[in-house]
Scaffold this motif. Structure first.
Motif, PDB file in Angstrom:
ATOM      1  N   GLY A 186       0.817  -1.215   0.000  1.00 15.34           N
ATOM      2  CA  GLY A 186       0.000   0.000   0.000  1.00 15.34           C
ATOM      3  C   GLY A 186       0.845   1.257   0.000  1.00 15.34           C
ATOM      4  N   LYS A 187       2.077   1.164   0.492  1.00 15.60           N
ATOM      5  CA  LYS A 187       2.967   2.324   0.504  1.00 15.60           C
ATOM      6  C   LYS A 187       3.497   2.652  -0.889  1.00 15.60           C
ATOM      7  N   ILE A 188       3.515   1.641  -1.758  1.00 21.99           N
ATOM      8  CA  ILE A 188       3.983   1.875  -3.129  1.00 21.99           C
ATOM      9  C   ILE A 188       2.877   2.518  -3.949  1.00 21.99           C
ATOM     10  N   ASN A 189       1.721   1.874  -3.916  1.00 21.63           N
ATOM     11  CA  ASN A 189       0.577   2.389  -4.669  1.00 21.63           C
ATOM     12  C   ASN A 189      -0.686   1.734  -4.132  1.00 21.63           C
ATOM     13  N   THR A 190      -1.607   2.543  -3.636  1.00 18.46           N
ATOM     14  CA  THR A 190      -2.821   1.996  -3.016  1.00 18.46           C
ATOM     15  C   THR A 190      -3.727   1.311  -4.032  1.00 18.46           C
ATOM     16  N   LYS A 191      -3.523   1.562  -5.316  1.00 22.70           N
ATOM     17  CA  LYS A 191      -4.355   0.949  -6.361  1.00 22.70           C
ATOM     18  C   LYS A 191      -3.744  -0.348  -6.887  1.00 22.70           C
ATOM     19  N   SER A 192      -2.596  -0.731  -6.336  1.00 21.66           N
ATOM     20  CA  SER A 192      -1.933  -1.952  -6.809  1.00 21.66           C
ATOM     21  C   SER A 192      -2.788  -3.174  -6.531  1.00 21.66           C
ATOM     22  N   ILE A 193      -2.719  -4.127  -7.439  1.00 16.73           N
ATOM     23  CA  ILE A 193      -3.429  -5.402  -7.267  1.00 16.73           C
ATOM     24  C   ILE A 193      -2.373  -6.460  -6.984  1.00 16.73           C
ATOM     25  N   LEU A 194      -2.453  -7.061  -5.804  1.00 21.05           N
ATOM     26  CA  LEU A 194      -1.437  -8.005  -5.368  1.00 21.05           C
ATOM     27  C   LEU A 194      -1.829  -9.426  -5.767  1.00 21.05           C
ATOM     28  N   VAL A 195      -0.925 -10.105  -6.433  1.00 22.19           N
ATOM     29  CA  VAL A 195      -1.113 -11.519  -6.777  1.00 22.19           C
ATOM     30  C   VAL A 195      -0.109 -12.288  -5.934  1.00 22.19           C
ATOM     31  N   TYR A 196      -0.628 -13.113  -5.022  1.00 25.78           N
ATOM     32  CA  TYR A 196       0.246 -13.699  -4.002  1.00 25.78           C
ATOM     33  C   TYR A 196      -0.269 -15.064  -3.609  1.00 25.78           C
ATOM     34  N   ASP A 197       0.623 -16.011  -3.413  1.00 24.33           N
ATOM     35  CA  ASP A 197       0.255 -17.337  -2.949  1.00 24.33           C
ATOM     36  C   ASP A 197      -0.225 -17.251  -1.508  1.00 24.33           C
ATOM     37  N   ALA A 198      -1.127 -18.167  -1.122  1.00 24.56           N
ATOM     38  CA  ALA A 198      -1.667 -18.143   0.246  1.00 24.56           C
ATOM     39  C   ALA A 198      -0.595 -18.457   1.283  1.00 24.56           C
ATOM     40  N   LYS A 199       0.437 -19.173   0.887  1.00 17.22           N
ATOM     41  CA  LYS A 199       1.493 -19.536   1.829  1.00 17.22           C
ATOM     42  C   LYS A 199       2.509 -18.394   1.938  1.00 17.22           C
ATOM     43  N   PRO A 200       3.172 -18.271   3.106  1.00 19.41           N
ATOM     44  CA  PRO A 200       4.233 -17.270   3.221  1.00 19.41           C
ATOM     45  C   PRO A 200       5.404 -17.667   2.325  1.00 19.41           C
ATOM     46  N   ILE A 201       5.734 -16.866   1.361  1.00 23.93           N
ATOM     47  CA  ILE A 201       6.859 -17.134   0.477  1.00 23.93           C
ATOM     48  C   ILE A 201       7.653 -15.851   0.312  1.00 23.93           C
ATOM     49  N   ASN A 202       8.563 -15.812  -0.629  1.00 20.87           N
ATOM     50  CA  ASN A 202       9.382 -14.608  -0.766  1.00 20.87           C
ATOM     51  C   ASN A 202       9.300 -14.010  -2.172  1.00 20.87           C
ATOM     52  N   GLU A 203       8.146 -14.133  -2.784  1.00 20.31           N
ATOM     53  CA  GLU A 203       7.955 -13.471  -4.064  1.00 20.31           C
ATOM     54  C   GLU A 203       6.486 -13.138  -4.273  1.00 20.31           C
ATOM     55  N   ALA A 204       6.229 -12.118  -5.055  1.00 18.01           N
ATOM     56  CA  ALA A 204       4.860 -11.677  -5.322  1.00 18.01           C
ATOM     57  C   ALA A 204       4.835 -10.918  -6.641  1.00 18.01           C
ATOM     58  N   ILE A 205       3.631 -10.697  -7.136  1.00 18.99           N
ATOM     59  CA  ILE A 205       3.444  -9.979  -8.393  1.00 18.99           C
ATOM     60  C   ILE A 205       2.479  -8.831  -8.142  1.00 18.99           C
ATOM     61  N   LEU A 206       2.801  -7.671  -8.695  1.00 19.96           N
ATOM     62  CA  LEU A 206       1.921  -6.510  -8.601  1.00 19.96           C
ATOM     63  C   LEU A 206       1.409  -6.145  -9.988  1.00 19.96           C
ATOM     64  N   ILE A 207       0.119  -5.934 -10.091  1.00 20.84           N
ATOM     65  CA  ILE A 207      -0.467  -5.370 -11.305  1.00 20.84           C
ATOM     66  C   ILE A 207      -0.869  -3.943 -10.932  1.00 20.84           C
ATOM     67  N   ILE A 208      -0.282  -2.964 -11.600  1.00 18.10           N
ATOM     68  CA  ILE A 208      -0.450  -1.566 -11.171  1.00 18.10           C
ATOM     69  C   ILE A 208      -1.068  -0.748 -12.306  1.00 18.10           C
ATOM     70  N   PRO A 209      -2.373  -0.479 -12.246  1.00 19.67           N
ATOM     71  CA  PRO A 209      -3.036   0.299 -13.305  1.00 19.67           C
ATOM     72  C   PRO A 209      -2.658   1.785 -13.230  1.00 19.67           C
ATOM     73  N   ASN A 210      -2.731   2.434 -14.396  1.00 21.45           N
ATOM     74  CA  ASN A 210      -2.579   3.891 -14.512  1.00 21.45           C
ATOM     75  C   ASN A 210      -1.236   4.414 -14.000  1.00 21.45           C
ATOM     76  N   GLN A 211      -0.197   3.596 -14.125  1.00 23.63           N
ATOM     77  CA  GLN A 211       1.141   4.028 -13.707  1.00 23.63           C
ATOM     78  C   GLN A 211       2.148   3.676 -14.792  1.00 23.63           C
ATOM     79  N   SER A 212       3.169   4.517 -14.933  1.00 23.64           N
ATOM     80  CA  SER A 212       4.226   4.265 -15.907  1.00 23.64           C
ATOM     81  C   SER A 212       5.399   3.562 -15.229  1.00 23.64           C
ATOM     82  N   PRO A 213       6.266   2.914 -15.994  1.00 22.81           N
ATOM     83  CA  PRO A 213       7.431   2.243 -15.391  1.00 22.81           C
ATOM     84  C   PRO A 213       8.303   3.196 -14.572  1.00 22.81           C
ATOM     85  N   ASP A 214       8.527   4.407 -15.080  1.00 26.29           N
ATOM     86  CA  ASP A 214       9.392   5.349 -14.360  1.00 26.29           C
ATOM     87  C   ASP A 214       8.793   5.769 -13.024  1.00 26.29           C
TER      88      ASP A 214
END
Length: 523
Positions: free
Chosen positions: A205-233
């Protein structure tokens, strides 16, 4: 039962009597008293109570007004109304404001005890119900998040059906442009780097409150963010700050791969995910967390590796000559050759180096004890499968090459006279058995081809020829020294078919077993 009970009544004698009785019924409960509704309300605001027992008719503020105000401010507090009047209007008002019981004066102590116990049972039932509902809603939310995560994973992998798309709660947000970011974090040393979903969600949420988090139910050390309306920079700058914060607060190193800007995430999410994942793979070259932009790295994906043939041959020669120093120097030179800006695609480097070292290990097959070869081969596969960095790749390779040099220098020890003698002695003692080459090799932990070569070096014969010569020697000895039947002798030297034994014996000795016995009989 109750932590605190407030009693309100304008009659002092009745108030003190009630306090004494309630204290006896609930000895561990703090019992407070008030002479009117306003005083009871002030006590309640300072010291919240689970139960208020109050008279209806009191000066300044009556019981009904107290019930009306307090039930609004303190909905968890229960009320028992007490009155000397069987007034339907009062009872109706008390019920309207959710009083749980209505007692008419005068009442017996047993009636009061039953009323308090009934309220207590009601509170416990409500608590159990609230807890059950809380668990239900929490579980429902977890299951919904898991379902969303599965649908989003299907979207990222390009296999989301139209039916599944209709179930995707965030589909409308994904109709916009945006980026996909792949995150990976690790802890220095062997410390656990797992982060729970709740912690990660709060951090993201500190990066972007509109981010959509794709995450496994188990505690792991990787995740994916889908971030609408934002540029790479834009995301890069936020993630760079986030990496510093994670390092300072959680002592973790975070890496992030960011895709190109996708025109419509719902349609291009799969392509963007592949880009972000490839960008993240370049963390292979870095020991500290950082942001890796696909835009900056895509040109290096097709870079061809430099020619390494000469270095590879020199490493092979060094291993063959048991020169550990030269082998280490050459693998370090290979590392220098593969350092490049922009860096080579990590997958190419990992595969080239690991395949080369494993090929050297495989060259030992048939030349050393099979157990030693298998252990070294398995060790290489395990270490390379867990390799996460460029430096680690070459550290593993150097370690394996030193083991190869050590193995090469001790090959002669594998040809130990004692071991071969034991092998031959076993064969001589078990001539009545089948004795396949593989069976003997397995028993003495040899590679079958290597064992055959050692036996030939010792006897001048192949394994099968040597075994046959031993069988014939023993058959000749039994024919000349015993009166045993030829059929029994054939079994004792490993021939289950007597006719076949006769044929082989004639072929090897020029005469039949019967003729041999008549000619060389010693009894």
């Amino acid at each position: 039962m109750f932590e605190r009970i407030i009693i309100a009544d304008d009659e002092t004698a009745h108030l003190e009597g009630m306090k004494t009785i309630v204290s006896q019924i609930c000895p561990e409960t703090e019992v407070l008293i008030a002479k009117n509704g306003l005083e009871a309300l002030e006590i309640l605001r300072q010291k919240p109570a689970e139960l208020i027992m109050c008279d209806i008719r009191m000066p300044i503020m009556d019981g009904i007004e107290l019930l009306r105000i307090a039930s609004s401010e303190f909905p968890q507090t229960k009320f028992v109304m007490i009155s000397a009047y069987k007034d339907f209007e009062y009872a109706q008002k008390a019920i309207e404001y959710q009083a749980v019981e209505y007692i008419v004066k005068p009442f017996r102590v047993s009636d009061l005890r039953e009323t308090i116990n009934k309220v207590a049972r009601g509170r416990e039932a409500e608590k159990a119900k609230d807890l059950l509902l809380s668990d239900y809603y929490r579980l429902s939310e977890v299951l919904q998040k898991q379902e969303d995560s599965k649908l989003l994973q299907s979207l990222l992998e390009g296999r989301l059906s139209e039916q599944e798309r209709a179930k995707l709660r965030c589909a409308d947000r994904l109709c916009n442009h945006g980026v996909v970011a792949c995150l990976y974090w690790e802890a220095p040393g062997s410390r656990n780097a797992d982060i729970s979903y709740e912690t990660l969600e709060a951090l993201i949420g500190k990066i972007n409150t509109k981010s959509i988090l794709v995450y496994d139910a188990k505690p792991i050390n990787e995740a994916i963010l889908i971030i609408p309306n934002q540029s790479p920079d834009t995301i890069r700058h936020k993630l760079e700050n986030f990496i510093v914060e994670i390092r300072e607060d959680l002592k973790l190193e975070l890496y992030a791969g960011i895709s190109l800007n996708a025109s419509c995430l719902l349609e291009k999410a799969s392509e963007a995910y592949s880009q972000a994942y490839e960008a993240l793979s370049y963390r292979f070259y870095y020991s500290q967390g950082r942001v890796l932009l696909y835009e900056k790295l895509c040109t290096s994906l097709e870079l061809a590796l430099p020619s390494l043939s000469r270095i590879e041959q020199q490493i092979r020669d060094a291993v063959h000559k048991c020169d550990s120093k030269a082998a280490c120097n050459e693998i370090r030179r290979m590392k220098e050759q593969l350092m490049h800006d922009p860096p080579y695609y990590p997958g190419k480097v990992r595969n080239r180096v690991s395949s080369f070292v494993v090929s050297i290990i495989n060259s030992f097959e048939g030349s050393v004890l099979y157990r030693e070869f298998e252990d070294l081969q398995n060790s290489a596969y395990m270490k390379y499968s867990r390799c996460n960095s460029f430096d680690e790749l070459f550290s593993i390779s150097e370690e394996l090459l030193l083991l190869c040099v050590h193995l090469k220098s001790h090959i002669s020890k594998a040809q130990s006279t004692d071991l071969i003698d034991s092998c031959i002695a076993y064969i001589e003692q078990h001539l009545n058995e089948e004795l396949s080459l593989k069976e003997i090799a397995d028993r003495f932990h040899f590679n079958p081809n290597y064992l055959s070569a050692l036996i030939k070096k010792r006897t001048g014969l192949s394994y099968s020829s040597y075994l046959l010569s031993l069988r014939m020697q023993k058959a000749c000895s039994l024919l000349s020294k015993t009166n045993d039947r030829i059929k029994d002798i054939s079994l004792r030297v490993g021939f289950s078919d007597c006719s076949y034994f006769n044929r082989v014996f004639r072929r090897e000795n020029g005469i039949s077993p019967q003729q041999y016995r008549r000619k060389y009989r010693r009894w």
